[in-house]
Design an enzyme around this catalytic site. Sequence first.
Site, PDB file in Angstrom:
ATOM      1  N   LYS A   1       6.669  22.614 -14.783  1.00 16.77           N
ATOM      2  CA  LYS A   1       6.011  21.645 -14.206  1.00 16.77           C
ATOM      3  C   LYS A   1       5.787  21.480 -12.531  1.00 16.77           C
ATOM      4  CE  LYS A   1       4.642  16.677 -14.664  1.00 16.77           C
ATOM      5  NZ  LYS A   1       4.794  15.533 -15.225  1.00 16.77           N
TER       6      LYS A   1
ATOM      7  N   ARG B   1       0.849  -1.347  -0.027  1.00 11.84           N
ATOM      8  CA  ARG B   1      -0.053   0.103  -0.028  1.00 11.84           C
ATOM      9  C   ARG B   1       0.800   1.210  -0.059  1.00 11.84           C
ATOM     10  NH1 ARG B   1      -3.017  -3.426   3.480  1.00 11.84           N
ATOM     11  NH2 ARG B   1      -4.837  -4.156   2.356  1.00 11.84           N
TER      12      ARG B   1
ATOM     13  N   LYS C   1       2.788  11.087 -11.263  1.00 13.86           N
ATOM     14  CA  LYS C   1       1.803  10.205 -12.082  1.00 13.86           C
ATOM     15  C   LYS C   1       2.794   8.954 -12.346  1.00 13.86           C
ATOM     16  CE  LYS C   1      -1.084  13.073 -14.607  1.00 13.86           C
ATOM     17  NZ  LYS C   1      -1.605  13.752 -16.013  1.00 13.86           N
TER      18      LYS C   1
ATOM     19  N   GLU D   1       8.318  17.274 -25.365  1.00 14.30           N
ATOM     20  CA  GLU D   1       7.714  17.870 -23.941  1.00 14.30           C
ATOM     21  C   GLU D   1       8.242  18.907 -23.671  1.00 14.30           C
ATOM     22  OE1 GLU D   1       5.135  16.097 -23.080  1.00 14.30           O
ATOM     23  OE2 GLU D   1       5.326  14.030 -23.070  1.00 14.30           O
TER      24      GLU D   1
ATOM     25  N   HIS E   1      -1.790   9.861 -27.495  1.00 18.26           N
ATOM     26  CA  HIS E   1      -1.831   8.368 -27.006  1.00 18.26           C
ATOM     27  C   HIS E   1      -2.729   7.497 -27.842  1.00 18.26           C
ATOM     28  CE1 HIS E   1      -1.603  10.051 -22.523  1.00 18.26           C
ATOM     29  NE2 HIS E   1      -0.618   9.841 -23.051  1.00 18.26           N
TER      30      HIS E   1
ATOM     31  N   ARG F   1      -3.641  21.100 -14.529  1.00 15.69           N
ATOM     32  CA  ARG F   1      -2.366  20.205 -14.890  1.00 15.69           C
ATOM     33  C   ARG F   1      -2.802  19.639 -16.099  1.00 15.69           C
ATOM     34  NH1 ARG F   1       0.669  15.904 -11.078  1.00 15.69           N
ATOM     35  NH2 ARG F   1       1.574  14.790 -12.906  1.00 15.69           N
TER      36      ARG F   1
ATOM     37  N   HIS G   1       6.700   7.782 -27.549  1.00 16.58           N
ATOM     38  CA  HIS G   1       5.539   8.774 -26.793  1.00 16.58           C
ATOM     39  C   HIS G   1       5.889  10.099 -27.246  1.00 16.58           C
ATOM     40  CE1 HIS G   1       2.975  10.441 -23.927  1.00 16.58           C
ATOM     41  NE2 HIS G   1       4.161  11.135 -23.384  1.00 16.58           N
TER      42      HIS G   1
ATOM     43  N   HIS H   1      -1.434  15.325 -26.276  1.00 17.49           N
ATOM     44  CA  HIS H   1      -1.463  13.770 -25.764  1.00 17.49           C
ATOM     45  C   HIS H   1      -2.660  12.933 -26.314  1.00 17.49           C
ATOM     46  CE1 HIS H   1       1.757  15.247 -23.555  1.00 17.49           C
ATOM     47  NE2 HIS H   1       2.147  14.384 -23.113  1.00 17.49           N
TER      48      HIS H   1
ATOM     49  N   ASN I   1      -1.190  18.019 -20.868  1.00 19.56           N
ATOM     50  CA  ASN I   1      -1.323  16.973 -21.850  1.00 19.56           C
ATOM     51  C   ASN I   1      -1.577  17.638 -23.357  1.00 19.56           C
ATOM     52  OD1 ASN I   1      -1.281  14.831 -20.067  1.00 19.56           O
ATOM     53  ND2 ASN I   1      -3.379  15.368 -19.260  1.00 19.56           N
TER      54      ASN I   1
ATOM     55  N   GLU J   1      -4.829  16.792 -11.062  1.00 21.49           N
ATOM     56  CA  GLU J   1      -5.286  17.047 -12.208  1.00 21.49           C
ATOM     57  C   GLU J   1      -6.848  17.485 -12.022  1.00 21.49           C
ATOM     58  OE1 GLU J   1      -3.318  15.190 -15.632  1.00 21.49           O
ATOM     59  OE2 GLU J   1      -5.361  15.039 -16.714  1.00 21.49           O
TER      60      GLU J   1
HETATM   61  P1  NAD Z   1      11.875   4.927 -22.527  1.00 22.61           P
HETATM   62  O1  NAD Z   1      11.601   4.881 -20.872  1.00 22.61           O
HETATM   63  O2  NAD Z   1      11.146   3.826 -23.120  1.00 22.61           O
HETATM   64  O3  NAD Z   1      13.055   5.182 -22.695  1.00 22.61           O
HETATM   65  C1  NAD Z   1      13.390   5.338 -24.065  1.00 22.61           C
HETATM   66  C2  NAD Z   1      14.763   4.230 -24.418  1.00 22.61           C
HETATM   67  O4  NAD Z   1      15.944   4.806 -24.128  1.00 22.61           O
HETATM   68  C3  NAD Z   1      14.422   2.938 -24.041  1.00 22.61           C
HETATM   69  O5  NAD Z   1      14.954   2.026 -24.794  1.00 22.61           O
HETATM   70  C4  NAD Z   1      15.518   2.876 -22.862  1.00 22.61           C
HETATM   71  O6  NAD Z   1      15.924   1.721 -22.386  1.00 22.61           O
HETATM   72  C5  NAD Z   1      16.684   3.981 -23.335  1.00 22.61           C
HETATM   73  N1  NAD Z   1      17.451   4.506 -22.440  1.00 22.61           N
HETATM   74  C6  NAD Z   1      17.020   5.197 -21.332  1.00 22.61           C
HETATM   75  N2  NAD Z   1      18.074   6.098 -21.022  1.00 22.61           N
HETATM   76  C7  NAD Z   1      18.914   5.784 -21.689  1.00 22.61           C
HETATM   77  C8  NAD Z   1      20.522   6.113 -21.617  1.00 22.61           C
HETATM   78  N3  NAD Z   1      20.905   7.374 -20.875  1.00 22.61           N
HETATM   79  N4  NAD Z   1      21.086   5.923 -22.740  1.00 22.61           N
HETATM   80  C9  NAD Z   1      20.816   4.986 -23.518  1.00 22.61           C
HETATM   81  N5  NAD Z   1      19.588   4.700 -23.771  1.00 22.61           N
HETATM   82  C10 NAD Z   1      18.615   4.869 -22.599  1.00 22.61           C
HETATM   83  O7  NAD Z   1      11.080   6.442 -22.915  1.00 22.61           O
HETATM   84  P2  NAD Z   1      10.773   7.738 -22.480  1.00 22.61           P
HETATM   85  O8  NAD Z   1      10.682   8.580 -23.568  1.00 22.61           O
HETATM   86  O9  NAD Z   1      11.817   7.825 -21.353  1.00 22.61           O
HETATM   87  O10 NAD Z   1       9.487   7.631 -21.647  1.00 22.61           O
HETATM   88  C11 NAD Z   1       8.215   7.332 -22.398  1.00 22.61           C
HETATM   89  C12 NAD Z   1       7.089   6.982 -21.175  1.00 22.61           C
HETATM   90  O11 NAD Z   1       6.919   8.177 -20.171  1.00 22.61           O
HETATM   91  C13 NAD Z   1       5.793   6.642 -21.882  1.00 22.61           C
HETATM   92  O12 NAD Z   1       5.362   5.395 -21.383  1.00 22.61           O
HETATM   93  C14 NAD Z   1       5.048   7.895 -21.391  1.00 22.61           C
HETATM   94  O13 NAD Z   1       3.727   7.503 -21.328  1.00 22.61           O
HETATM   95  C15 NAD Z   1       5.514   8.059 -20.105  1.00 22.61           C
HETATM   96  N6  NAD Z   1       5.270   9.551 -19.487  1.00 22.61           N
HETATM   97  C16 NAD Z   1       4.871   9.627 -18.236  1.00 22.61           C
HETATM   98  C17 NAD Z   1       4.631  10.960 -17.938  1.00 22.61           C
HETATM   99  C18 NAD Z   1       4.518  10.975 -16.295  1.00 22.61           C
HETATM  100  O14 NAD Z   1       4.132  12.146 -15.884  1.00 22.61           O
HETATM  101  N7  NAD Z   1       4.485   9.897 -15.497  1.00 22.61           N
HETATM  102  C19 NAD Z   1       4.925  12.080 -18.628  1.00 22.61           C
HETATM  103  C20 NAD Z   1       5.248  11.961 -19.762  1.00 22.61           C
HETATM  104  C21 NAD Z   1       5.533  10.600 -20.296  1.00 22.61           C
HETATM  105  N1  GLY Z   2       2.757  14.464 -18.323  1.00 23.84           N
HETATM  106  C1  GLY Z   2       1.545  14.951 -17.689  1.00 23.84           C
HETATM  107  C2  GLY Z   2       1.551  15.194 -16.330  1.00 23.84           C
HETATM  108  O1  GLY Z   2       2.320  14.849 -15.490  1.00 23.84           O
HETATM  109  O2  GLY Z   2       0.512  15.690 -16.005  1.00 23.84           O
END
Ligand code: NAD
Ligand code: GLY
Length: 364
Positions: free
Chosen positions: A227, A121, A143, A185, A252, A241, A265, A248, A245, A237
């Site tokens: 942010k 939890r 998030k 972003e 998405h 907030r 993404h 997005h 998006n 949100e």
């Molecule tokens: P990812 O985590 O898939 O990373 C991209 C690629 O780069 C992967 O293959 C990873 O292994 C590789 N990688 C990571 N760091 C590296 C490094 N330093 N050197 C070499 N390779 C490296 O993708 P991302 O773009 O970082 O994240 C996308 C995700 O984030 C999506 O799932 C999206 O929904 C999510 N997201 C979440 C929020 C939130 O607020 N929680 C906001 C925006 C996006």
């Molecule tokens: N990436 C959108 C949020 O964090 O709200």
Amino acid sequence: MRTLDIDLGDRSYPIHIGSGVLDNHKGATSLIGERVKRRAMIVTNETIAPLYLERVLAGMGNKPSAHVVLPDGEAHKNLATLDTVFEALLREGFDRGGTIVALGGGVIGDMAGFSAASYQRGIDFVQVPTTLLAQVDSSVGGKTGVNHALGKNMIGAFHQPVSVVADVSTLDTLPDNEYAAGLAEVIKYGFIIDAAFFCWLEDSMDALLARDQKAIIEAVYRSCEIKARVVEADEREHGQRALLNLGHTFGHAIEAAMGYGNWLHGEAVSAGTAMALDLAVRLEEIDESVRARGLDLLKRAGLPVHAPDNMTTNQFLSFMQRDKKVTDGQLRLVIPGPIGRARVGADYDPEALYATLAAFCSAA
Ligand code: NAD
Ligand code: GLY
């Protein structure tokens, strides 16, 4: 190193940004290690582990640590992969005094964060983002979650980390397309909230593309600052907030329809931003010159401003109807205004939305 604080009462935390901060040690303990309560479970993936795991382990001081290495990719951001993390925590006998360390991009951050939100939890977690996208966006704001085949990020929780440690030198190993995805972003913040930042990005895009560290630190810092202020004002949100998006809802839909991982993404967000700009022009909320500046910056960053060739309007509509911004059957969208302003609303002419979808979908 620069440090920003995000003020959320008893859930406040620091965001450390700089080059080499993974190795910032006080004695044997790093900035990451000092936020670990009693023991650490480092969650990472098969690409990142050989690059950075040893450095993180080296900073744990006298706190015991274990690690779990997940398969790489958005296609693995699901409940099945999460089970691997829970199993590792249980096998190692983690209790509520354990801390998860998310070492990786947004996929690892979202999954490790959701594991921390739900294991017993809720336990602490530290974000150690290693992609540009994770450093400017996903590691901040709490998030967390995973995808479902029927919709992106549909299962999750709000759970704030206890600290974010963003070492921009880790971006040296990031492939160009992943780096560009992060810029989508960054550009978003300029669009929705900060016209001065948008102008700075127009002036600094060449330096950012050349991976100039000073420019990167400035971009990460200003993105996190924007942010942080948004999340402080609207953590769950209920209002502002949702502006984060921009693009997005379209994006998405692209990610889910194309199969997770086929469009990055950030690439999908960029295409979605182009679609949101098109909608705003049709609604006469912006003029052509705003759209042109937006598209120009996205294209300079190496990002797509078109939808996938084979995507249909029906695919867009069916995924968009499952968006988290649908309330009472009404789809709220982020509609860009003049640079530095945007609004969230369901009060748009649906015919304009259909026209945008038709304009971006060549497939029937
Ligand atoms: P990812 O985590 O898939 O990373 C991209 C690629 O780069 C992967 O293959 C990873 O292994 C590789 N990688 C990571 N760091 C590296 C490094 N330093 N050197 C070499 N390779 C490296 O993708 P991302 O773009 O970082 O994240 C996308 C995700 O984030 C999506 O799932 C999206 O929904 C999510 N997201 C979440 C929020 C939130 O607020 N929680 C906001 C925006 C996006
Ligand atoms: N990436 C959108 C949020 O964090 O709200």
